[in-house]
Scaffold this active site. Structure first.
Site, short mmCIF file in Angstrom:
data_model
loop_
_atom_site.label_atom_id
_atom_site.label_comp_id
_atom_site.label_asym_id
_atom_site.label_seq_id
_atom_site.Cartn_x
_atom_site.Cartn_y
_atom_site.Cartn_z
N MET A 239 0.80 -1.22 0.00
CA MET A 239 0.00 0.00 0.00
C MET A 239 0.84 1.28 0.00
O MET A 239 0.27 2.37 -0.09
CB MET A 239 -0.96 0.00 1.18
CG MET A 239 -0.29 0.01 2.53
SD MET A 239 -1.43 -0.43 3.86
CE MET A 239 -2.41 1.05 3.95
N HIS B 11 1.15 -12.95 -8.83
CA HIS B 11 -0.10 -12.26 -8.51
C HIS B 11 0.08 -11.07 -7.58
O HIS B 11 -0.87 -10.35 -7.33
CB HIS B 11 -1.11 -13.24 -7.91
CG HIS B 11 -1.04 -13.38 -6.41
ND1 HIS B 11 0.10 -13.71 -5.73
CD2 HIS B 11 -2.00 -13.26 -5.46
CE1 HIS B 11 -0.15 -13.77 -4.43
NE2 HIS B 11 -1.41 -13.52 -4.24
N LYS C 89 -8.41 -0.04 2.97
CA LYS C 89 -8.12 -1.43 3.31
C LYS C 89 -9.33 -2.05 4.00
O LYS C 89 -10.10 -1.36 4.66
CB LYS C 89 -6.93 -1.50 4.29
CG LYS C 89 -5.62 -1.01 3.75
CD LYS C 89 -5.09 -1.85 2.61
CE LYS C 89 -4.59 -3.21 3.04
NZ LYS C 89 -3.87 -3.90 1.93
#
Lengths: 487, 165
Positions: free
Chosen positions: A385, A408, A486
């Site tokens: 983040m 991923h 989040k």
């Protein structure tokens, strides 16, 4: 933490490591990593899990690990394995994970950073209102009746579009058109339905998020332009899955598969790899339920995206169509799908398990929308983040080596406990840190942010460089975060 | 210092997920302690010193899934739970699954239980759940068989459980 120092590994080239067949392994393992990432891989049980997967019946090619591999349960996270039903191949819920069809989607816009920065705080607050996040948090306005829920499980994102959440053009930009065929709603338990009833359009918790960002570096101008991702373009990343419905399907079927494992005489090194032959009743039933849960996940991200579009409309006072808020692509990273691949010189229909790995079809693949036929499938790789994320394109080499799969995400390198210890030990002021980075963070709880601090993850640039250099993905653009919600 | 996850419970390291080790004098106590530990983890009981829960939630927005939303607050109502399994490990896993299901569908946390039947293949109990003042910090998607271990010993029982986050 236990490590895998006794497992034999042979370096093939700078980015490939072979785990030769040893013990009960039926195929070799193949790990994509550079020397530094490989040292991380050997630090916990992830490599042992690559070995364990290689022992499963009917596995073909390699038991594959992406550079973001880390210790999961059953399969490693970042694992890919394909099974041939003609060779007794199996399907395993542990090769898909609890969050069935968890994935990411990316929106682009006609906005540039300067358009959004002055309204970022307001925008993140609005997204927080419109896209519910956190544990035990459901949709205030969208509680599905039994028929609605069955529609979601059968039609996936199409159900959402038919009910006003998005437009038909969105469906063309979703893996498998936003719905897997073969959904068997009767195989989904009442408990799973109950868990899913109030959760459509919600983020959930853990590492799920909604992230407003922008394109800060372009590696392939043509592909970037085709995807609508020119330099400075404002984007929105959405990461979520099938929520409690999918978790329950996995829980239900691990028990079914444990019985099946005994019934079919399959030896397992880890109970969480419980599986059944693809052509067995148990295997078919799981795939039917898994497809239904996958469709819930596609619909979930579609409804979330609708919430994001509405939030941006409210804050900027213009319709999302005028703002060019189009879907670039939606791709899953936790599922088992029937696909055709070339193995040992012949085309075979295989069940490809990807657990924390992304499908990455090459240019020319028939499933890709016309716009991407020439450049290959967009591959969306979120990072942590605080730093950056990447968009890649699928390659022919991935098609040949990894059943058209690539990494991923960044992959955790610190446990959640370690991350919180680090915050506590250093007395860190996380809000100030993110403010200094110019990132507006919203989260249902402080602990979530502490667990997800940037250094809890590997540098996703290192992971992406490995897949780019190994040729199983091609870098297109890098994205920087501006605001993060989040779960 | 008081153990934040409850007596006899400690967290174990796992890269992606969360694990606990539980020690107890008997199997019944093991089930109770494991439940207390799992909910303490979920509600961040060990993390209270990290920072204010709502620091990144300026709106305080949350909509509970629980029964309290549309059927009135049912906290404190006893709930019967029966689980059967082939061994103590399966019993523990299914016990925790039941509690997590109640949590997700009703929004309530484990408080205590009275056990009517406890043996190595069956548990029948009455469970009391209640609301927590703060939102849960993490969600457990499932209780896994990975590294699951439940062992009786001379001094009591010991269990290790990994939960998917």
């Amino acid at each position: 933490m236990p490590s895998d120092s006794t497992i034999q590994v042979r370096q093939v080239d700078r980015y490939r490591w072979l785990v030769p067949k040893q013990g009960p392994m039926r195929v070799d393992g193949l790990v994509f990593a550079d020397r530094r990432l490989m040292a991380d891989v050997r630090g916990d049980q992830a490599l042992q899990q690559v070995v364990n997967v290689a022992t499963l019946p009917g596995i073909v090619g390699h038991s594959i690990a992406m550079p973001d591999i880390h210790w999961g349960y059953g399969f490693p996270i970042g694992g890919v394995a394909a099974f041939d039903p003609d060779e007794g191949g199996v399907v395993s819920p542990g090769g898909v994970g609890y969050d069935i069809n968890c994935g990411v989607r990316l929106l682009r816009s006609d906005l540039v950073v300067g358009d959004i920065r002055p309204k970022l705080r307001e925008l993140m607050n609005q997204i927080m209102r419109d896209v519910p996040a956190g544990v035990g948090v459901g949709q205030r306005d969208l509680r599905l009746g039994p028929q609605d829920l069955l529609g979601v499980l059968e039609k996936g994102a199409r159900w959402a579009v038919e009910h006003g959440f998005g437009v038909p053009a969105d469906l063309d930009r979703i893996e498998s058109g936003g719905a897997l065929s073969g959904a068997d709603t009767a195989a989904v338990s009442p408990r799973a339905l109950e868990r899913g009833r109030k959760q459509l359009g919600t983020v959930g918790s853990g590492n799920h998020f909604v992230e407003v960002g922008y394109v800060d570096e372009v590696y392939d101008e043509h592909a970037a332009h085709v995807m609508g991702l020119d330099l400075d373009t404002v984007t929105v990343f959405i990461h979520s899955g099938s929520r409690g419905l999918g978790h329950q399907v996995c829980t239900d079927f691990i028990d079914v598969m444990l019985r099946a494992t005994a019934k079919y005489g399959i030896d397992l090194p880890d109970k969480q790899l419980a599986c059944a032959p693809l052509d067995s009743d148990e295997g078919k039933l799981y795939l039917g339920a898994m497809n239904a849960a996958a469709n819930f996940a596609f619909a979930n991200r579609q409804v979330m995206m609708h919430g994001v579009r509405e939030a941006i409309e409210r804050v900027l006072g213009r319709s999302w169509t005028k703002l060019g808020l189009d879907l670039v692509y939606d791709v899953a990273h936790n599922n088992a799908k029937w696909e055709e691949h070339q193995v040992d010189g012949r085309r075979r229909k295989l069940c490809v398990h990807r657990k924390g790995a992304t499908r990455a079809f090459p240019p020319g693949n028939a499933e890709l929308p016309a716009a991407y036929a020439e450049i290959g499938q967009p591959v969306l790789i979120p990072g942590d983040m605080g730093r950056y994320s990447f968009v890649l394109a699928g390659t022919e080499r991935a098609s040949q080596e990894t059943f058209a799969s690539t990494c991923h995400g960044a992959g955790r390198q610190m446990s959640r406990t370690q991350a919180k210890k680090s915050v506590r030990r250093d007395g860190r002021d996380l809000r100030r840190e993110f403010e200094e980075m110019g990132i507006e963070v919203r989260a249902a709880s402080f602990a979530t942010v502490a667990e997800e601090i940037p250094e809890a993850y590997k540098d996703v640039a290192d992971v992406v460089d490995v897949v780019h250099q190994a040729g199983i993905g091609r870098k297109v653009v890098r994205l920087r975060p501006l605001g993060v919600l989040k779960g | 210092m008081e153990d934040p996850l409850g007596p006899g419970v400690r967290e174990v390291e796992h890269t992606a997920d969360v694990g606990i080790v539980v020690e107890a004098s008997d199997f019944e106590q093991l089930l109770h302690r494991a439940a207390v530990g799992v909910f303490a983890l979920m509600y961040g009981k060990a993390d209270a010193d990290l920072g204010p829960t709502d620091l990144f939630n300026p709106l305080g927005t949350r909509v509970h899934l629980g029964a309290s939303d549309d059927q009135g607050n049912q906290a404190g109502m006893p709930r019967p739970i029966t689980v059967v399994g082939s061994d103590p490990a399966a019993i523990l896993l299914k016990w925790l699954r039941e509690l997590l299901f109640l949590h997700e569908t009703e929004g309530l946390a484990y408080r205590r239980a009275t056990f009517d039947v406890v043996d190595e293949e069956r548990v029948s109990a009455t469970v009391w759940m209640g609301p927590e003042p703060t939102p849960a910090a993490c969600e457990f998607k499932g209780v896994t068989y990975h590294d699951l271990d439940v062992t009786p010993g001379v001094d009591g029982w010991r269990a290790r459980v990994i939960l998917d986050v």
